[in-house]
Design an enzyme around this catalytic site. Structure first.
Site: not given
Ligand code: UD1
Length: 422
Positions: A22-23, A118, A123, A311, A403
């Site tokens: 999915k990711n 989620c 986030r 995850d 999802r």
């Molecule tokens: C992706 C995965 C999700 C997984 C996560 C961490 C997808 C579609 N989803 O989510 O399943 O749980 O990686 O392995 O690939 N953060 C910030 N600022 C930002 C972006 C992120 O502070 O601009 C923080 C987030 O709040 C969180 C952490 O970084 O605490 C990890 O987020 P991120 O790695 O960006 O996860 P996603 O890409 O949303």
């Protein structure tokens, strides 16, 4: 209302195939916006999130055709009709934010409502914004009648060196896609190193991008003028595979998880072994044998890849509730990813939460209850707990599970689980 009913099940046995990731597939689909030529993705899982991403591409002007039997999707974004993403789609799926980088690079502008998905913490998207700004885009955030939005503009993005304060998966993907069409060289220091990043870089390189270092602590992208169409097969879903590994462990079963890449689940293998589960490679898949001996407690701490995946934390916690001795679980990636604890406690797990640390006493006499899938992986954890709990467990709010898991009930049923959808 739709629900999944789980009853205490005997040891799971047999073989299960992991689907495409999915990711990985969501950013791959977004990347098809970078070219006006056709792209074909294979090994695509049938998931609600994939459907939402395809609808998003369609709204932006792409032609999208799916062939369910062949697990293929063909996308041609010959022309981009609008570079503003519709709020109802973005709000339902946080990963829609990865359309922003390709839109900005291809059309010189992008507007995206602040994403949903989620509810595991705030986030923020500050790192995505920081990346676009480093590439020379003018980025604005604000409020309109639909809530928050972010918009970006740049005639042509310019390569830059940047450092990510946290190795964000989504930010790394967005920046990599935007930088692929930028003028000059981009260097991302401290990028995410997840296998899904490598898969995206491989696809972009097939499209003519020049990306090196994906999967390491520095990614270098030489921008090119144009990208072309390409074909690509999505990597297997390591989180889905991990969920089946834990389904075997929690039922003390013996399962072969097939169509997976064992080197993508190294921390899950290591932690299962620490508890006494026998794990070995077999026919290119992984045999999880939890039929022997007493299984014991261990501690886990989530980290960006190659650390233990956040995850899998909820599913692993459900399993730890059933082993001998007490375990500690520390969540460092998301600040609010313990919502499954209240639900697991309705099933008598007795878990205590203090900030980002949870104490799991173990040896819980789990009993069935009515519980709610508070997010995607929490839902999977509750299903696993239901397999080990006396009586009947009813999991509601299963749209979260749909999802991100392809036919989870069907696959578990084939392994002998007593599970059905209502
Ligand atoms: C992706 C995965 C999700 C997984 C996560 C961490 C997808 C579609 N989803 O989510 O399943 O749980 O990686 O392995 O690939 N953060 C910030 N600022 C930002 C972006 C992120 O502070 O601009 C923080 C987030 O709040 C969180 C952490 O970084 O605490 C990890 O987020 P991120 O790695 O960006 O996860 P996603 O890409 O949303």
């Amino acid at each position: 209302m739709a629900a999944i009913i789980v009853e205490k099940s005997d040891r799971l046995e047999g073989t299960v195939q992991a689907s495409g990731s999915k990711n990985a597939v969501l950013p791959l689909l977004a990347a098809t916006l970078l070219t006006d030529e056709p792209c074909v993705l294979g090994g695509v899982p049938v998931l609600k999130d994939v459907e939402v991403m395809c609808r998003l591409l369609g709204c932006l002007g792409a032609e999208v055709e799916g062939d369910r039997a062949a697990a293929q999707i063909r996308v041609r974004a010959k022309a981009i009709r609008t570079n503003v993403a519709p709020p109802e789609l973005v709000k339902s799926m946080r990963a829609s934010i990865v359309a922003m980088g390709p839109l900005l690079a291809r059309t010189g502008g992008a507007g995206v409502p602040l994403p949903g998905g989620c509810a595991i913490g705030d986030r923020p998207i500050d790192l995505h914004i920081k990346g676009f700004r480093s590439l020379g885009a003018k980025v604005e955030t604000g409020q309109d009648e639909n809530g928050g939005f972010v918009s970006a503009e740049a005639r042509r993005l310019k390569g830059a060196e940047m450092y990510l304060d946290f190795a964000s998966v989504g930010a790394t993907e967005n920046i990599m896609m935007a930088a692929a069409l930028a003028e000059g060289t981009t260097i991302i220091e401290n990028p995410a190193q997840e296998p899904e990043i490598v898969d995206l870089a491989n696809f972009l390189n097939k499209m003519g991008a020049r990306i090196r270092g994906a999967g390491t602590d520095m990614i270098r992208i030489e921008g090119v003028e144009k990208l072309h169409g390409a074909e690509h097969s999505v990597i297997p879903d390591r989180i889905e595979a991990g969920t089946f590994m834990l389904a075997a462990a929690i039922t003390r079963g013996s399962v072969l998880v097939d169509n997976m890449l064992p080197n993508h689940v190294v921390p899950i293998i290591a932690k299962l072994r620490e508890t006494g589960v026998y794990v070995r490679e077999e026919f290119g898949g992984l045999r999880i044998d939890a039929t022997r001996g007493t299984l014991r407690a261990t501690d886990i701490k989530t980290l960006p890849y190659p650390g233990f995946p956040t995850d899998i934390q909820p599913q692993f916690m459900a399993y730890l509730a059933t082993v001998l001795g007490s375990s500690t679980v520390i969540e460092t990636v998301f600040e609010n990813r313990f919502m499954h604890i209240d639900e697991l406690n309705l099933m008598n797990a007795g878990i205590e939460e203090k900030g980002r640390r949870a104490s799991v006493p173990g040896e819980a006499a789990l009993r069935g209850a009515r519980v709610r899938a508070t997010d995607l992986r929490a839902g999977a954890a509750l299903i696993l707990a239901g397999l080990a709990a006396e009586g009947k467990t009813t999991v509601s709010d299963i749209y979260h599970i749909d999802r991100g898991y392809e036919d989870l009930t069907g696959k578990l049923k084939k392994l002998g689980a007593k599970i059905s959808r209502l």
